[in-house]
Enzyme design. Structure first.
Site, mmCIF file in Angstrom:
data_model
loop_
_atom_site.group_PDB
_atom_site.id
_atom_site.type_symbol
_atom_site.label_atom_id
_atom_site.label_comp_id
_atom_site.label_asym_id
_atom_site.label_seq_id
_atom_site.Cartn_x
_atom_site.Cartn_y
_atom_site.Cartn_z
ATOM 1 N N PHE A 174 0.842 -1.200 0.000
ATOM 2 C CA PHE A 174 0.000 0.000 0.000
ATOM 3 C C PHE A 174 0.873 1.243 0.000
ATOM 4 O O PHE A 174 2.058 1.206 0.341
ATOM 5 C CB PHE A 174 -0.933 0.004 1.214
ATOM 6 N N CYS A 175 0.262 2.358 -0.410
ATOM 7 C CA CYS A 175 0.930 3.659 -0.395
ATOM 8 C C CYS A 175 -0.155 4.731 -0.239
ATOM 9 O O CYS A 175 -1.325 4.413 -0.032
ATOM 10 C CB CYS A 175 1.760 3.880 -1.658
ATOM 11 N N THR A 176 0.211 5.981 -0.350
ATOM 12 C CA THR A 176 -0.723 7.069 -0.045
ATOM 13 C C THR A 176 -1.941 7.059 -0.960
ATOM 14 O O THR A 176 -3.081 7.038 -0.501
ATOM 15 C CB THR A 176 -0.018 8.433 -0.142
#
Length: 303
Positions: A174-176
């Site tokens: 996951f990331c922003t």
């Protein structure tokens, strides 16, 4: 009220430089500020402005080659998130430094926010946070692995050094907002990892749609505008930016002996030279004088 729009789209632009003038002019005409990156692999950025101006820019971008299905995320702020508009040409819209990575060819399985908790709590799943170390520091998902990378460019080397840890594991990343995972999942697939997943819409969509009582998120999410951090419901968090290093700090950090307004904090006091600090002090002085003259100084809650 300012409308903030974060967007990215992987497509193939034959001549990104040719797209820049019209896009920049449109932003200027519509009082839209922020930053947009153009590369042969697509477009990425965060912009802010009046609703009518944002709509005009989005309409223009959707008309670019391959961008008809552009998606974006929105938020609002009662103060200007950016001081000006920048439209820049780059080799990559998110820098990984892996020329063979192609998110248009293949990516991991998208996971909707409502299905994310069940996935990451499974015993055979390893959860990896692909963001920079200073972002992870203020918030991440329960049980997530922090690669402790200073930039996304370091991720492939971290994976090569640690890949044996994930033998016979499914990998969820996951990331922003989702853009890094488009590349990181394609990279892992190219490395022979079969079961790769990523959070669709990133942390921001998860925080927007997931009730706090059902959440696996801990802390705040760093964002690249004057809000600095957000929590559930995308409510603005307590963080500010150290103007010396651009890392997030909380109000109590300003009581630390290393803190000097606009110059340093406990995280960067030993990272800059005395010449750097003198330059930062002069910058802070000019900002103060501008405020005394009643001139607008943009840049959010930086300190």
């Amino acid at each position: 009220m300012y409308r903030i729009t974060a967007l990215y789209h992987f497509t193939r632009f034959a001549d990104p430089a040719a797209l820049k003038p019209a896009l920049l002019d449109l932003c200027l005409q519509n009082q839209v500020t922020g930053s947009l990156l153009l590369a042969q692999e697509g477009i990425n950025g965060t912009i802010a402005g009046p609703a009518s101006g944002i709509e005009a820019v989005l309409t223009h971008i959707k008309a670019l080659p391959g961008c008809a299905d552009l998606e974006w995320k929105e938020a609002t702020s009662d103060h200007p998130p950016f001081g000006k508009i920048k439209v820049r040409l780059k080799n990559e819209i998110v820098t990984m430094g892996q020329p063979d990575v192609d998110p248009k060819a293949s990516v991991g399985h998208y996971v909707e926010p409502e299905d994310w908790n069940d996935l990451i709590r499974a015993e055979d799943v390893a959860v990896i946070d692909t963001r920079n170390d200073y972002e992870v520091k203020i918030g991440t998902f329960e049980g997530a692995i922090d690669p402790e990378t200073a930039s996304f460019r370091e991720f492939p080397a971290w994976w090569q050094a640690n890949k044996d840890r994930f033998h016979n594991k499914r990998v969820a990343m996951f990331c922003t907002g989702g853009i890094r995972c488009e590349k990181s999942t394609n990279y892992l697939l190219s490395q022979g990892v079969e079961d790769v997943y990523h959070l669709k819409g990133g942390i921001l969509r998860y925080l927007e749609e997931t009730p706090p009582e059902e959440s696996s998120w801990q802390g705040e999410c760093f964002v690249f505008d004057n809000r600095v951090s957000v929590g559930h419901g995308l409510v603005e968090g307590p963080h500010e930016l150290c103007h010396g290093c651009r890392r997030p700090i909380v109000p109590e950090d300003k009581a630390h002996p290393s803190f000097e307004l606009g110059v340093s904090c406990h995280q960067c006091i030993d990272e800059t030279s005395e010449a750097d600090k003198a330059r930062f002090r002069e910058r802070q002085k000019q900002m103060h004088l501008a405020r005394e003259r009643g001139e607008a100084h943009h840049g959010g809650r930086s300190v």
